[in-house]
Design a protein around this motif. Structure first.
Motif, PDB file in Angstrom:
ATOM      1  N   GLY A 101       0.812  -1.212   0.000  1.00 14.06           N
ATOM      2  CA  GLY A 101       0.000   0.000   0.000  1.00 14.06           C
ATOM      3  C   GLY A 101       0.844   1.259   0.000  1.00 14.06           C
ATOM      4  N   TYR A 102       1.926   1.253   0.769  1.00 13.56           N
ATOM      5  CA  TYR A 102       2.828   2.414   0.807  1.00 13.56           C
ATOM      6  C   TYR A 102       3.365   2.705  -0.595  1.00 13.56           C
ATOM      7  CZ  TYR A 102       6.486   5.574   2.448  1.00 13.56           C
ATOM      8  OH  TYR A 102       7.274   6.678   2.648  1.00 13.56           O
ATOM      9  N   ALA A 103       3.797   1.651  -1.303  1.00 12.28           N
ATOM     10  CA  ALA A 103       4.371   1.858  -2.633  1.00 12.28           C
ATOM     11  C   ALA A 103       3.338   2.431  -3.595  1.00 12.28           C
ATOM     12  CB  ALA A 103       4.925   0.543  -3.165  1.00 12.28           C
ATOM     13  N   HIS A 104       2.130   1.897  -3.580  1.00 12.39           N
ATOM     14  CA  HIS A 104       1.109   2.365  -4.515  1.00 12.39           C
ATOM     15  C   HIS A 104       0.614   3.774  -4.173  1.00 12.39           C
ATOM     16  CE1 HIS A 104       0.906  -1.206  -6.871  1.00 12.39           C
ATOM     17  NE2 HIS A 104       0.374  -1.970  -5.935  1.00 12.39           N
ATOM     18  N   ILE A 105       0.358   4.013  -2.883  1.00 11.80           N
ATOM     19  CA  ILE A 105      -0.274   5.278  -2.483  1.00 11.80           C
ATOM     20  C   ILE A 105       0.732   6.422  -2.391  1.00 11.80           C
ATOM     21  CG2 ILE A 105      -1.547   6.440  -0.635  1.00 11.80           C
ATOM     22  CD1 ILE A 105      -2.735   3.654   0.055  1.00 11.80           C
TER      23      ILE A 105
END
Length: 333
Positions: A79-83
């Motif tokens: 999630g960190y990478a995408h958001i």
């Protein structure tokens, strides 16, 4: 902004989009919200009190499974990478290593409501390619109802789909495998007793054909591509969560056979693992472990393990097992 303020601001009302955490089933999405913080970001997660996979443990039905927190950390990393890094949803992720520690078993105690978990994530290193960030090292801490329960440092990276396909094609060709993986063939195997690896449900016991070799044991890892949690969606390789589970189960089995310890009173409270090579679905994955009493901590066990396919080590690491104090809680189904 301090953690307490973030806990008040974050929502636990609904799961975030499934594709942000690479899950097919809504029931397997634990993250509910996120926002930027002073030094990184904070995510919210709701922990299920009853789950067919994560709640299936001997002697631990009154506490959240440490591997549930590992899965929450995995979802946070993706999630960190995408958001926050703007990584396209089509990119593929490779997990290089994880160092997980339970800080407080008491914080993992299941209460009368689903656990409200907040996770802080801070970047401590970046992997760069042509000045672009292509990977991160994240330091993460999980707080359950405001108390720190566990920490993890994770190293991972992401690749465009075409690059992933080329890498996977080369690695499979080197093993004389076709580009497109096939479902693993079910061969005759004697599944280990669920109780021997800390489980109640036979399907969640993923080791078979155990062998004792002096001070070590080995067992075949069963690759059940229809398992609803370990294979939530179609994959072309052995997933990291299955390797985490194999690592824990072979460590439990080693503590049982080599040290004579009862798995109903053992719980994993530490895991360090590196993923060294892709695990292919069609090749037998064998788990190996030794177990010794921790000289620095009475009543605990250190297991050293490898997962191999033929002569290739696909993962290696250490599992720390703690003995649950004698209590009537261990008698609860």
């Amino acid at each position: 902004m301090p953690l307490a303020t973030h806990q008040e601001c974050l929502s636990f009302d609904r799961g975030i989009s499934r594709d942000i955490v690479h899950r097919a089933s809504i029931a397997e999405v634990f993250l509910t919200d996120t926002e930027a913080a002073e030094d990184g970001v904070v995510f919210a997660a709701q922990l299920p009190r009853n789950h067919s996979y994560f709640s299936d443990h001997r002697g631990a039905c009154t506490t959240y499974d440490p591997l549930l927190i590992v899965e929450v950390f995995r979802q946070v990393a993706i999630g960190y990478a995408h958001i926050y890094q703007g990584v396209d949803r089509s990119q593929k992720f490779v997990f290089n290593s994880a160092d997980f520690t339970v800080v407080s078993n008491e914080a993992l105690t299941i209460g009368s409501c689903p656990g409200h978990c907040t996770i802080t994530a801070r970047v401590v290193d970046e992997k760069l390619h042509d000045s672009q960030v292509t990977g991160l090292t994240l330091d993460m801490a999980a707080y359950i109802d405001g108390v720190v329960a566990a920490t993890e440092t994770m190293v991972y990276q992401w690749l465009p789909s075409d690059v992933w396909d080329r890498i996977r094609s080369r690695s499979r060709s080197a093993l004389n495998l076709p580009d497109t993986p096939s479902r693993p063939q079910h061969r005759a195997a004697t599944r280990m007793l669920a109780s021997a690896v800390g489980r109640h449900t036979p399907r969640n016991a993923i080791l078979a054909n155990p062998a004792h070799h002096g001070d070590s044991i080995s067992a075949l890892t069963l690759i059940d591509v229809d398992h609803p949690s370990l294979f939530d969606h179609e994959l072309d390789h052995v997933p990291g969560m299955l390797q985490f589970e194999a690592a824990r189960q072979i460590s439990m089995a080693a503590a049982n056979v080599i040290l004579g310890l009862d798995t109903s009173r053992l719980v994993m409270d530490g895991l360090t693992i590196s993923f060294d090579s892709f695990g292919e679905l069609e090749i037998d994955t064998v788990a190996h472990a030794t177990a010794v009493a921790d000289p620095d901590n009475d009543g605990t066990v250190i297991a050293t393990l490898t997962l191999t396919q033929g002569e290739i080590v696909i993962a290696s690491g250490r599992v720390h097992l703690a003995m649950i104090p004698a209590s009537v809680r261990t008698l609860i189904q």
